[in-house]
Design a protein around this motif. Structure first.
Motif, mmCIF file in Angstrom:
data_model
loop_
_atom_site.group_PDB
_atom_site.id
_atom_site.type_symbol
_atom_site.label_atom_id
_atom_site.label_comp_id
_atom_site.label_asym_id
_atom_site.label_seq_id
_atom_site.Cartn_x
_atom_site.Cartn_y
_atom_site.Cartn_z
ATOM 1 N N ALA A 81 0.808 -1.216 0.000
ATOM 2 C CA ALA A 81 0.000 0.000 0.000
ATOM 3 C C ALA A 81 0.842 1.267 0.000
ATOM 4 O O ALA A 81 0.415 2.305 -0.505
ATOM 5 C CB ALA A 81 -0.936 0.002 1.203
ATOM 6 N N GLY A 82 2.052 1.218 0.570
ATOM 7 C CA GLY A 82 2.889 2.415 0.612
ATOM 8 C C GLY A 82 4.153 2.185 1.403
ATOM 9 O O GLY A 82 4.378 1.116 1.976
ATOM 10 N N GLN A 86 5.933 6.627 5.480
ATOM 11 C CA GLN A 86 4.812 7.523 5.247
ATOM 12 C C GLN A 86 3.578 7.063 6.014
ATOM 13 O O GLN A 86 3.388 5.864 6.211
ATOM 14 C CB GLN A 86 4.462 7.591 3.761
ATOM 15 C CG GLN A 86 5.510 8.254 2.887
ATOM 16 C CD GLN A 86 5.039 8.351 1.452
ATOM 17 O OE1 GLN A 86 4.373 7.453 0.947
ATOM 18 N NE2 GLN A 86 5.378 9.450 0.801
ATOM 19 N N LEU A 88 -0.384 6.142 6.466
ATOM 20 C CA LEU A 88 -1.301 5.414 5.593
ATOM 21 C C LEU A 88 -2.731 5.806 5.953
ATOM 22 O O LEU A 88 -3.130 5.722 7.113
ATOM 23 C CB LEU A 88 -1.108 3.904 5.765
ATOM 24 C CG LEU A 88 -2.042 2.992 4.969
ATOM 25 C CD1 LEU A 88 -1.804 3.127 3.467
ATOM 26 C CD2 LEU A 88 -1.864 1.531 5.393
ATOM 27 N N SER A 163 0.169 7.653 1.667
ATOM 28 C CA SER A 163 -0.512 6.756 0.730
ATOM 29 C C SER A 163 -1.935 6.490 1.210
ATOM 30 O O SER A 163 -2.216 6.514 2.405
ATOM 31 C CB SER A 163 0.238 5.427 0.618
ATOM 32 O OG SER A 163 1.566 5.637 0.181
ATOM 33 N N THR A 164 -2.823 6.235 0.263
ATOM 34 C CA THR A 164 -4.207 5.884 0.586
ATOM 35 C C THR A 164 -4.504 4.480 0.098
ATOM 36 O O THR A 164 -4.203 4.135 -1.047
ATOM 37 C CB THR A 164 -5.195 6.876 -0.051
ATOM 38 O OG1 THR A 164 -4.954 8.188 0.478
ATOM 39 C CG2 THR A 164 -6.634 6.480 0.248
ATOM 40 N N ARG A 193 -4.952 9.134 -5.649
ATOM 41 C CA ARG A 193 -3.862 9.592 -6.498
ATOM 42 C C ARG A 193 -3.338 8.427 -7.326
ATOM 43 O O ARG A 193 -3.524 7.259 -6.987
ATOM 44 C CB ARG A 193 -2.729 10.175 -5.644
ATOM 45 C CG ARG A 193 -3.113 11.430 -4.892
ATOM 46 C CD ARG A 193 -1.927 12.024 -4.162
ATOM 47 N NE ARG A 193 -1.317 11.063 -3.240
ATOM 48 C CZ ARG A 193 -0.375 11.388 -2.365
ATOM 49 N NH1 ARG A 193 0.063 12.636 -2.304
ATOM 50 N NH2 ARG A 193 0.141 10.475 -1.566
ATOM 51 N N ASP A 196 -2.169 4.897 -5.856
ATOM 52 C CA ASP A 196 -2.853 4.443 -4.646
ATOM 53 C C ASP A 196 -3.524 3.104 -4.912
ATOM 54 O O ASP A 196 -3.838 2.765 -6.053
ATOM 55 C CB ASP A 196 -3.901 5.469 -4.198
ATOM 56 C CG ASP A 196 -3.301 6.652 -3.450
ATOM 57 O OD1 ASP A 196 -2.162 6.532 -2.963
ATOM 58 O OD2 ASP A 196 -3.978 7.699 -3.366
ATOM 59 N N ARG A 329 -4.097 -1.080 -8.624
ATOM 60 C CA ARG A 329 -3.598 0.296 -8.541
ATOM 61 C C ARG A 329 -4.480 1.221 -9.357
ATOM 62 O O ARG A 329 -4.902 0.887 -10.468
ATOM 63 C CB ARG A 329 -2.181 0.401 -9.083
ATOM 64 C CG ARG A 329 -1.172 -0.427 -8.338
ATOM 65 C CD ARG A 329 -0.754 0.227 -7.050
ATOM 66 N NE ARG A 329 0.205 -0.636 -6.332
ATOM 67 C CZ ARG A 329 0.607 -0.422 -5.099
ATOM 68 N NH1 ARG A 329 0.177 0.635 -4.436
ATOM 69 N NH2 ARG A 329 1.449 -1.235 -4.516
#
Length: 337
Positions: A81-82, A86, A88, A163-164, A193, A196, A329
């Motif tokens: 996911a990210g 960062q 989440l 990140s989402t 985005r 994501d 994605r």
């Protein structure tokens, strides 16, 4: 991180707007032929409790199968996911009590990722349960619950420095007509985005007997769940439905690849719905179509996601290929094949 109390907003939802929407959809659906009601109407307080009972029934395989897949792959999902450095943001459509979501939040906690969790659902009661459980188990998670009909009022996401991860679990996407499903995914995609992730749970085509049993259990819980929509109309709109005048029917429609739930009228009868200004004549054998549950194949799942602006990255299935959890994605239009 500071945890926001889940009670701050749930009791302040606009009951006037919800009531107006309910009346409008009842008028549209029960005037039409064949008659129908929107599936979200099934989820009042009692309906939500009955559905939670359904998910624990031996015949109802989707919930436990999806949970098993999430237990096995939660770490991989969160890692995809990210970046760990960062925060989440986890945005969930139709969160219900979020019992399976806790598996992903636990995976994020193991990676020491700061998480904002935004569950949305039509049921304030279900969201209240979800937020209380998450606040207890994950006090470091920031909660931002939203009581909303995400089909008609898709969530609006603010800019986010991280990140989402969007979640749509429980094969809830199967409750909607194909075009509606694409609209729901495009709406959430429009808030994400490029890059994501979306995690989608989908139920796959299998033997008809297995499908029918999952939606017409021996204990009659699904029947009570379906019939409860009539009680809701009685309680909220002043209708005079006699639930004993209807019976639950689950049908497999192989052409449309969906289970259909209906309420079948067992005798000629008249029904008044005071707040909707309706007087209806139901004939014996006539049905009210209350819910669909579409079943997917690899091809139809891929088509749904690609048409909605997503590209599949990973798919996890159980050993019988009954169910899939898919991570895809969000891609800009010029990147879609």
């Amino acid at each position: 991180m500071t945890t926001i109390s889940p009670a701050f907003d749930l009791a302040c939802r606009s009951s006037l707007g919800a009531r107006t929407e309910l009346i409008r959809e009842v008028q549209n659906g029960l005037h039409s032929r064949p008659r129908s009601l929107k599936p979200w109407m099934l989820y009042d307080e009692l309906g939500s409790r009955l559905f939670e009972q359904i998910t624990a029934l031996p015949e109802y395989y989707p919930t436990r199968t999806e949970r098993s897949l999430l237990e096995s792959h939660a770490d991989a999902i969160v890692a995809s996911a990210g970046a760990d450095s960062q925060p989440l943001r986890v945005v969930e459509l139709g969160a219900g009590t979020a019992a399976k979501t806790c598996l992903l939040l636990a995976a994020a906690a193991r990676r020491r990722i700061d998480v904002i969790y935004m569950p949305s659902d039509v049921s304030a009661d279900a969201l209240g349960i979800a937020c209380r459980e998450i606040e207890r188990a994950f006090p470091e998670v920031l909660l931002e619950p939203v009581v909303v009909n995400y089909v008609n009022s898709p969530p609006r996401l603010e800019e986010f420095d991280g990140s989402t991860l969007a979640l749509y679990l429980g094969s809830s996407i199967g409750n909607f007509m194909p075009q509606e499903s694409r609209t729901i995914l495009r709406n959430i995609g429009s808030q994400l985005r490029n890059g994501d992730a979306l995690v989608l749970g989908t139920d796959f085509v299998k033997e008809e007997s297995t499908l029918i049993a999952a939606y017409d259990d021996n204990e009659g819980v699904t029947e009570a769940f379906n019939l409860n929509v009539l009680n809701r109309l009685n309680n909220e709109l002043g209708a005079d439905f006699d639930p004993a005048g209807f019976r639950h029917r689950a049908r497999w429609n192989p052409v449309a690849s969906r289970i259909e739930m209906h309420l079948e009228c067992v005798r000629d009868q008249y029904v008044q719905i005071a707040s909707a200004e309706l007087e209806l004549h139901f004939r014996e054998g006539e049905t009210i179509h209350t819910e669909n549950s579409y079943k997917f194949t690899d091809n139809t799942l891929d088509a749904l996601l690609s048409d909605s602006g997503f590209k599949i990255e990973s798919t996890w299935k159980d050993g019988r290929n009954w169910y899939a959890v898919t991570l895809s994605r969000r891609l800009d239009e010029d990147q879609c094949d």
